[in-house]
Design an enzyme around this catalytic site. Structure first.
Site, PDB file in Angstrom:
ATOM      1  N   ASN A   3       0.876  -1.171   0.000  1.00  0.00           N
ATOM      2  CA  ASN A   3       0.000   0.000   0.000  1.00  0.00           C
ATOM      3  C   ASN A   3       0.915   1.222   0.000  1.00  0.00           C
ATOM      4  O   ASN A   3       1.430   1.635   1.029  1.00  0.00           O
ATOM      5  CB  ASN A   3      -0.884  -0.035   1.246  1.00  0.00           C
ATOM      6  N   ARG A  64      -2.467  -1.978  -3.501  1.00  0.00           N
ATOM      7  CA  ARG A  64      -3.683  -1.186  -3.305  1.00  0.00           C
ATOM      8  C   ARG A  64      -3.649   0.005  -4.260  1.00  0.00           C
ATOM      9  O   ARG A  64      -2.649   0.726  -4.325  1.00  0.00           O
ATOM     10  CB  ARG A  64      -3.741  -0.676  -1.874  1.00  0.00           C
ATOM     11  N   HIS A 153     -13.176   2.798  -0.098  1.00  0.00           N
ATOM     12  CA  HIS A 153     -13.196   1.812   1.001  1.00  0.00           C
ATOM     13  C   HIS A 153     -13.737   0.473   0.517  1.00  0.00           C
ATOM     14  O   HIS A 153     -14.194  -0.340   1.318  1.00  0.00           O
ATOM     15  CB  HIS A 153     -14.086   2.262   2.186  1.00  0.00           C
ATOM     16  N   ARG A 213     -12.580  15.613   7.122  1.00  0.00           N
ATOM     17  CA  ARG A 213     -13.348  15.941   5.899  1.00  0.00           C
ATOM     18  C   ARG A 213     -14.807  16.209   6.236  1.00  0.00           C
ATOM     19  O   ARG A 213     -15.372  15.571   7.112  1.00  0.00           O
ATOM     20  CB  ARG A 213     -13.278  14.770   4.910  1.00  0.00           C
ATOM     21  N   GLU A 354      -7.962  -5.080   5.280  1.00  0.00           N
ATOM     22  CA  GLU A 354      -7.802  -4.777   3.851  1.00  0.00           C
ATOM     23  C   GLU A 354      -6.635  -5.549   3.256  1.00  0.00           C
ATOM     24  O   GLU A 354      -6.677  -5.950   2.094  1.00  0.00           O
ATOM     25  CB  GLU A 354      -7.568  -3.276   3.669  1.00  0.00           C
TER      26      GLU A 354
END
Ligand code: AMP
Length: 372
Positions: A3, A64, A153, A213, A354
């Site tokens: 990643n 990823r 996601h 955010r 993940e």
């Protein structure tokens, strides 16, 4: 599994028989002054040294990649063409895709003999219905600029929805609402293993209130701020980095927010209320979208660890068939159900993984490619 982010590389070597994690680590501060890793190449060379003792057992590298654009609806075996298509999607994720690509390019150079696979955050959401993915704007403009809801996601959501469906004994048929609540946050409606709607949009800015955010916002606010003298870049930086919990109370870590709420801090109380209110709205919306819900699954740093958030968000939803069991909700154990026995909709807490999902999807596509 690699990643590769803008200033960090996370890596794991996973043996899928088990599964067992043989090596895991993070290299941070890439390219920063004084760091021993001036670029991704230096960082990935170190990763190569870390996995060297297992070099003979390596079968593939899974990467990823944040944005697969409209092209990628599942993982892809990396070729020059695939690299080009990931580059083409980069304007949709300017902060992420270029660093993901840097990782891919270096690993291809360092390990030209290994198959490499791109696993996209957007891919799981490629099944969302046209009604859910289309913004109601001029269609020609939307087409020209690639404006539609993509969702993010996806790798986490795919994993968590599968585990939650297994927890309620309906691995193939469960309807699941996945709430991924980390620093970024999203809600997703999954019907029988297929994503039908998700709260993040063309970018990861839409939807829930997040650490820094804003989530959903009247687009008119943006023009109001620009006409008031802010530049588009300033507005974007504010919405991405100085909004959400942080914008409302100066802290983006939910643990600190909760401590301040307990101490009666008014800014933190408002931030917490706004966060939970938005989340409840999405749960209600996705119950309506799905029609029948078997399980609501919480994941991510907040979703997995914060019993108070789960309690506040779900309180008063008994009418919709959702009842928490307070003792189960407060227990700390891996993937589990935390709803009361008489809750017609189950509630699950599922630690996301993940990295494992990327490894599984990488192995899947290799097995399929070898069969062809
Ligand atoms: P993630 O992005 O999934 O790693 O989640 C990171 C966020 O999880 C942090 O910013 C914290 O806000 C939150 N978090 C981690 N542990 C807890 C906890 N015990 N209670 C509440 N929030 C937590």
């Amino acid at each position: 599994m690699i990643n590769s982010g803008s200033s960090s590389v996370k890596y794991q070597l996973i043996d899928l028989d088990g599964p067992t994690r043989l090596v895991a680590g993070t290299i941070g501060r890439i390219g920063e002054p004084g760091s021993e890793f001036h670029d991704h190449e230096a960082a990935l060379e170190r990763v190569g040294e870390e996995v060297a003792p297992h070099a003979g057992e390596l079968t593939a590298v899974g990467h990823r990649v944040v944005h697969g654009g409209a092209t990628f609806t599942g993982p892809a075996l990396i070729t020059d063409d695939v690299v080009k298509q990931i580059e083409e999607a980069a304007p949709l994720a300017p902060l992420h895709n270029p660093s993901n690509l840097a990782g891919i390019e270096v690993m291809r150079r360092l390990h030209p003999d290994l198959p490499q696979v791109a696993v996209f955050d957007t891919a799981f959401h490629s099944t969302i219905t046209p009604a859910a993915r289309t913004y109601a704007i001029d269609r020609e403009i939307a087409e020209r600029f690639g404006v539609r809801r993509y969702g993010f996601h996806g790798t986490s959501t795919a994993y968590v929805s599968r585990v939650a469906a297994e927890l309620v004994g309906k691995p193939e048929t469960a309807n699941v609402i996945v709430l991924h609540l980390g620093n970024g946050a999203s809600a997703t409606a999954v019907s029988e293993g297929r994503c039908v709607d998700t709260s993040m949009g063309m970018t990861p800015l839409e939807g829930l209130v997040m650490g820094t955010r804003s989530g959903d916002l009247d687009p008119g606010v943006i023009f109001h701020l620009i006409r008031g003298g802010m530049t588009p870049d300033e507005v974007e930086a504010m919405l991405v980095h100085r909004a959400g919990l942080y914008g409302l109370c100066g802290d983006n870590d939910m643990r600190t927010v909760l401590d301040r709420v307990a101490a009666g801090d008014e800014d933190a109380v408002l931030a917490y209320d706004v966060y939970c209110h938005r989340l409840r709205k999405y749960i209600g919306a996705y119950i309506a979208v799905l029609g029948r819900v078997d399980v609501v699954a919480f994941t991510g740093g907040v979703g997995e660890n914060s019993a108070p958030v789960r309690r506040k968000v779900l309180s008063g939803l008994a009418q919709m068939g959702i009842r928490l069991d307070p003792t189960r909700n407060s227990s700390v154990r891996g993937a589990r159900l935390v709803s009361a026995d008489d809750s017609s909709v189950a509630v699950a807490v599922v630690p996301t993984d993940e990295e494992l999902e990327i490894a599984v999807e990488t192995a899947d596509i290799l097995a399929r490619t070898n069969c062809e």
